[in-house]
Design an enzyme around this catalytic site. Structure first.
Site, PDB file in Angstrom:
ATOM      1  CG  HIS A 123      -1.965  -1.032   1.229  1.00  0.00           C
ATOM      2  ND1 HIS A 123      -2.824  -1.236   0.181  1.00  0.00           N
ATOM      3  CD2 HIS A 123      -2.269  -1.973   2.165  1.00  0.00           C
ATOM      4  CE1 HIS A 123      -3.614  -2.268   0.464  1.00  0.00           C
ATOM      5  NE2 HIS A 123      -3.301  -2.734   1.661  1.00  0.00           N
ATOM      6  CG  ASP A 159      -2.605  -8.517   0.834  1.00  0.00           C
ATOM      7  OD1 ASP A 159      -1.849  -8.816   1.779  1.00  0.00           O
ATOM      8  OD2 ASP A 159      -3.628  -7.798   0.970  1.00  0.00           O
ATOM      9  CG  HIS A 161      -6.261  -5.372   1.827  1.00  0.00           C
ATOM     10  ND1 HIS A 161      -5.697  -6.228   2.748  1.00  0.00           N
ATOM     11  CD2 HIS A 161      -7.396  -4.894   2.372  1.00  0.00           C
ATOM     12  CE1 HIS A 161      -6.469  -6.254   3.842  1.00  0.00           C
ATOM     13  NE2 HIS A 161      -7.504  -5.464   3.640  1.00  0.00           N
ATOM     14  CG  ASP A 246      -4.734  -9.959   3.576  1.00  0.00           C
ATOM     15  OD1 ASP A 246      -4.455 -10.478   2.475  1.00  0.00           O
ATOM     16  OD2 ASP A 246      -4.431  -8.793   3.874  1.00  0.00           O
TER      17      ASP A 246
END
Ligand SMILES: [Zn+2]
Length: 343
Positions: A123, A159, A161, A246
């Site tokens: 991120h 991931d 995200h 995740d």
């Protein structure tokens, strides 16, 4: 020519506030996974800190000064992202571990490597900390590979995200392919199928956004019909993986339904592409994964997939049917049809 792990016991020293999901206990999982792997005969090495030159390839000078200025202090950089007194040094080791993993694999001493790191990185933007991330570890690694002679680098990010930072850093660069599966709509909000890269980089950003509830079969469809064909056409010299866990069914943040075996299957698929395209050169860099037991099992599955003799990926059978994968890949393929050939 086996898998190498890059790991430091210092990753626990990056402290986050009580109740924060990206907590120091995650580092203890990394320690256990490294120790277990060492007991199986896998080489584990300690990382060097990333250098200013390595970081400045993907981050602005002003941002590097900001993060360095947090040394010795506890600060809040964004609503989710904090530093403790040791965070800067630890973050340098995390980015440096990704760089070291790339160097070892590019030198062909090892076919593959896993950097077991925290804080995560994908991120982090060129000029901004975000979503638990300080330095964009995988982006630093990709830029280092390019600077070390790799003509083309592919990054696959599974991931849960979307890796907004990695996408933005390379979106105009046709030499770095960014491919992501992620829950959508969800944090951080980016990752639509229409985000395909910019200018010379058009077509080199590939997003497969999946609705919450997606499971093994959905990811299998995404891999077989979009991700693997795109990677094979791109023909990278090195394959990097933003390895977040995740999307595991037990994860408290993600809403997906993958198991540790599914992460093993995805890694086997990617390793097979690396064997065909770039002499097996694949480097996984850990990202998210917030259920400690799921994180440990998924990392073990990833390392096994790289360590064991190459065999066809055996995807676990899904206990439910879903058309989330089919729906996502229809949109991804429509957006990217001008750039890639899909069977
Ligand atoms: Zn994540």
């Amino acid at each position: 020519m086996s898998v190498l792990l890059v790991h430091s016991e210092r990753f626990v020293e990056h402290q986050t506030p009580p109740g924060h999901p990206e907590r120091p206990e995650r580092a203890e999982v990394l320690d256990v996974v490294a120790a277990r792997s060492a007991a199986r005969g896998i080489e584990v090495v300690a990382p060097r800190a990333a250098t200013h030159e390595q970081l400045a390839r993907v981050h602005d000078e002003e941002y590097l000064r900001l993060i360095a200025s947090t040394s010795g202090r506890a600060t809040k950089l964004d609503p989710d992202t904090y530093t403790s007194p040791e965070s800067h040094e630890v973050a340098l080791l995390a980015a440096g571990a990704a760089v070291d993993a790339v160097e070892r694999v590019m030198a062909t001493a090892h076919h593959s490597a896993v950097a077991l790191v925290r804080p995560p990185g994908h991120h982090a933007e060129r000029d901004r900390a975000m979503g638990f991330c300080l330095y964009n570890n995988v982006a630093v690694a990709a830029a280092h590979a390019r600077a070390s002679g790799a003509r083309k680098v592919a990054i696959v990010d599974y991931d849960v995200h979307h890796g907004n930072g990695t996408q933005h850093i390379f979106e105009s660069d046709p030499t770095v392919l960014y491919v992501s599966t992620h829950q959508y709509p969800y944090y951080p909000g980016t990752g639509a199928t229409t985000e395909i890269g910019r200018s010379a980089g058009s077509g080199f950003t590939v997003n497969v956004p999946l609705e919450a509830g997606a499971g093994t079969d959905d990811f299998k469809v995404a891999f077989s019909t979009v991700i693997l064909p795109t990677l094979r056409q791109f023909e990278p010299d090195l394959l990097l993986v933003s390895a977040g866990y995740d999307a595991h069914e037990d994860d408290p943040l993600g809403g997906m339904r993958l198991t540790a075996d599914a992460f093993g299957a995805m890694t086997r698929e990617l390793r097979a592409v690396a064997e065909d395209c770039c002499r097996g050169r694949i480097v996984c860099v850990s990202e998210g994964g917030y259920d400690l037991r799921a994180l440990a099992a998924s990392l073990d599955a990833t390392i096994r997939a790289l360590h064991e003799p190459l065999a066809p990926a055996s995807w676990p059978t899904s206990p439910f049917s879903s058309d989330r994968g089919e729906r996502a890949v229809r949109q991804t393929r429509a957006s990217l049809m001008p750039f890639w050939h899909f069977a």
